[in-house]
Design a protein around this motif. Structure first.
Motif, PDB file in Angstrom:
ATOM      1  N   LEU A  56      62.853  12.780  58.931  1.00 28.14           N
ATOM      2  CA  LEU A  56      64.067  11.957  58.995  1.00 28.14           C
ATOM      3  C   LEU A  56      64.608  11.661  57.535  1.00 28.14           C
ATOM      4  N   SER A  57      65.761  12.176  57.433  1.00 28.41           N
ATOM      5  CA  SER A  57      66.465  11.848  56.049  1.00 28.41           C
ATOM      6  C   SER A  57      67.649  11.071  56.207  1.00 28.41           C
ATOM      7  N   GLY A  85      76.733   9.662  47.022  1.00 28.00           N
ATOM      8  CA  GLY A  85      76.648  10.509  46.161  1.00 28.00           C
ATOM      9  C   GLY A  85      75.491  11.717  46.455  1.00 28.00           C
ATOM     10  N   GLY A  86      75.003  11.477  47.657  1.00 27.99           N
ATOM     11  CA  GLY A  86      74.476  12.960  48.249  1.00 27.99           C
ATOM     12  C   GLY A  86      72.792  12.192  48.117  1.00 27.99           C
ATOM     13  N   ARG A  87      72.537  11.357  47.590  1.00 25.05           N
ATOM     14  CA  ARG A  87      71.237  10.830  47.149  1.00 25.05           C
ATOM     15  C   ARG A  87      70.292  10.657  48.582  1.00 25.05           C
ATOM     16  N   ARG A  88      69.342  11.508  48.650  1.00 29.58           N
ATOM     17  CA  ARG A  88      68.506  11.785  49.910  1.00 29.58           C
ATOM     18  C   ARG A  88      67.510  10.718  49.927  1.00 29.58           C
ATOM     19  N   THR A  89      66.973  10.012  50.801  1.00 32.64           N
ATOM     20  CA  THR A  89      65.922   9.135  51.005  1.00 32.64           C
ATOM     21  C   THR A  89      65.132   9.461  52.271  1.00 32.64           C
ATOM     22  N   ARG A  90      63.898   8.827  52.653  1.00 36.85           N
ATOM     23  CA  ARG A  90      63.362   8.939  53.712  1.00 36.85           C
ATOM     24  C   ARG A  90      63.937   8.008  54.724  1.00 36.85           C
TER      25      ARG A  90
END
Lengths: 317, 317
Positions: free
Chosen positions: A295-296, A301-306
Motif C-alpha cells: 500500500l503506497s 511531486g510524486g514522492r512515494r511512501t508506504r
C-alpha cells in the motif's frame, strides 16, 4: 427491567408496526421467539449483517445523544448492505439497557432508529432486550440483491482505479470537535459523525448500472479498510494523496485514517466511465489497484511512501 | 485488536468453512460486509432471531468457562428456532473482546460454539469483531420452517393442556452450586446450566407431527415465560404444582422460577394424544389454559394461590 419489559416491548412493537413498509411479507414480527418472513422471490439472494455498538468502545454517553445512537446503530448495518449493492428489508435489534437509560433516553434512541428505518424502507421485525451495567446494541439487517450482482471486497483487480464517494475525514473531525466540547449540532462535521448517511442508492447504482465488482464501506478509515480490501483481493494499491476528497476543515490524516465516514470504496476498470457524482454525492478516483501487494501513498511531486494503516504497519502477505 | 483482527477472523473463517454443512447454499460467508445466502426454496419461511450474552448480566467470567459460553451463546439462538418448530441453517456472531480474552480463551469459546454448530447442522456465515472493556456476544440464527407450520406463543387457547419437555430447575440448581464453588462439571445440574441442549428435533416434531400451535422456549423461568405466553394469547393458566417435573435435587421454587432450562413449553387440546416422551425427553402435562386471565398455582389438596411471576406480581390485563 423484567417488570418494565412487556411495556417497553409493546411500545417498540406499536411503533414498528406503524413504520413497517414490508408489512405484507412479515408473517410474524416483534413479540415471539423469532421473526417469520416470507421467502425472497426467485433470483434474489439474502444478505445478512450484524454490528455491535457498545458504550465505551464505540461511543460515550456524555458525548453522543440517544437519538444519534439509535440512528448510528442502524446506519452501521445499512451501510454494510449498501456496500454489497443490496436493498435492505428488515432489521432486528438486541439491546442491553443500563439503569441510566430511562424512558426519555429510550424514546430518543428509538426515534433516531425508526426515523432512519422509515427513510430506508426497513421494518424492525424482532430483537432481544436485557438489562446490564453498560449500554450495548447489536443491529441485524437483512436485505436482498439480484443473484450474481453482489459487490465483494475480494474482487479488486490490478489496473482498476480506486474510487470513494463523498468526502473523507468529516466524522473524525466531528468527533474531535465533540471531544473539545464544541457540540453545535448544526456543524456539518459533527452531524456527519452523529448522523452518518448509508449510501444505499449509490450501492445499488454501482452494482446494477456501473457493474462494479469490488466495493466495501469505509467504517474504520480509508487506510485500514483499503488494507482489508487489498488483503481479501490479494492485491496492493497506490493512493494519490492530492486526489483525496478531504471533508472541509479536516486534515489529510483524518481523511486517510479517520473512521465512521460510511462512504463507499470501490474499484472499476480504467476504461469504464464513472460519473462525477451520483445524486449529489461526488465520486472521486483516488488511486489504482496494483499487482505488487504494497500500500503506497503518492505525495506531492510524486514522492512515494508506504501508506501507514490506521497507525499500525500491517503486512499484506 | 485491529492488529490481530485479520488473524482472528482468518482462524474463525477456516474453522467455519471446515464445519459448514450448508456450504452449497452459502454464496459468501465470513469476510465481507454481509453474508450472501441462497434464497429459501418455495413453501419455506425464513426464521430470524438475535440474542445478547453479556458479561455481568448473563454470566461471570470466574464462574463460566469459555467453552460453555461459546456453547451457550449459540444455544440461546438455537432454542428460539426450536421454539418456532424450525430448522436452523446459519448463524452470525458479533463479539466484543476485552483484553483478558486472550488466544487460549478465544480458542475454547469457539470450540464450544463450533461443536454445537456442527451437531445442530448450522454454518457460521458472518459476524462482527470489536474490542472493549467487557465481553459481549450477540448471536443471530437464521432458520426455515414450512409455510404455516410455525409455532407461536400467541396461539394458546382456553381448555388446552400445558406441557413442558424434560425437567425444570436444573439450570438454577447448577448455577447455585457454581456460586457456592461446587464446580464439578460432571454434576448433571452444573452441566445443564453450562451446556443447555436446545430442543430442535422436539420443536419440529411438535409442529409437524403433533400439529401443536402454541409453544415457546423456557429461557427466563416457567412463571415469567408462561406469563408472556398468556399475555400474548390473552388467556390465563392453572399450573398443577404436584405435576411439575422437577430436576433431581432442585426445589419447586427453582422449577417454577429458575431460568435457562431451555426446555419447550407448549399447549395442545386435551383430546390430542401427546407421547410420554420424545427421543428420551419426557413430555409432561403441568396445567391447563384458562379463559380467566389469571395465573394460578394449584397446590397439594387443591389449594389455589396466585402464581408469582419471577418474583414480581405481573398484571395480565
Amino acid at each position: 427491567l423484567k417488570k418494565n419489559e412487556l411495556s417497553i416491548i409493546q411500545s417498540i412493537r406499536r411503533r414498528a408496526a406503524k413504520a413497517a413498509p414490508q408489512a405484507a411479507r412479515i408473517r410474524l414480527g416483534i413479540g415471539d421467539d423469532a421473526a417469520v418472513l416470507e421467502a425472497l422471490p426467485r433470483g434474489q439472494e439474502l444478505l445478512v449483517t450484524t454490528d455491535l455498538l457498545i458504550e465505551g468502545s464505540h461511543f460515550r454517553r456524555e458525548r453522543h445523544p440517544a437519538r444519534a445512537l439509535g440512528h448510528k446503530a442502524l446506519a452501521r448495518g445499512l451501510s454494510d448492505i449498501a456496500a454489497m449493492g443490496g436493498q435492505p428489508l428488515y432489521a432486528l435489534l438486541s439491546v442491553c439497557l443500563p439503569p441510566w437509560a430511562g424512558e426519555k433516553w429510550r424514546k430518543q434512541f428509538f426515534a433516531g432508529l425508526f426515523h432512519l428505518a422509515r427513510s430506508a424502507g426497513v421494518a424492525l421485525v424482532g430483537g432481544d432486550l436485557s438489562a446490564g451495567g453498560r449500554f450495548a446494541a447489536d443491529i441485524v439487517v437483512l436485505g436482498s440483491a439480484a443473484r450474481g450482482q453482489v459487490l465483494q471486497r475480494s474482487r479488486a483487480a490490478p489496473g482498476e482505479l480506486i474510487y470513494v464517494s463523498g468526502s473523507l475525514g468529516g466524522s473524525a473531525l466531528g468527533l474531535a470537535r465533540l471531544r473539545r466540547g464544541q457540540c453545535s449540532r448544526a456543524d456539518p462535521a459533527v452531524r456527519r459523525h452523529l448522523y452518518p448517511i448509508p449510501r444505499l442508492a449509490l450501492g445499488r447504482f454501482l452494482a446494477e448500472k456501473l457493474h462494479v465488482q469490488a466495493a466495501m464501506d469505509l467504517s474504520d478509515g480509508l487506510s485500514l479498510d483499503l488494507f482489508r480490501m487489498a488483503a481479501e483481493s490479494r492485491v496492493g494499491a497506490e493512493i494519490w494523496a492530492e486526489a483525496l476528497p478531504v471533508f472541509p476543515g479536516a486534515n489529510r490524516g483524518q481523511a486517510l485514517h479517520g473512521g465512521e465516514d460510511y462512504e463507499l470504496l470501490f474499484t472499476l476498470g480504467s476504461g469504464r466511465q464513472v460519473p462525477r457524482s451520483f445524486e449529489g454525492v461526488p465520486l472521486t478516483a483516488i488511486g489504482v489497484v496494483t499487482r505488487s501487494r504494497r500500500l503506497s501513498l503518492i505525495g506531492p511531486g510524486g514522492r512515494r511512501t508506504r501508506l501507514p494503516v490506521g497507525g499500525f504497519q500491517h503486512k499484506l502477505a
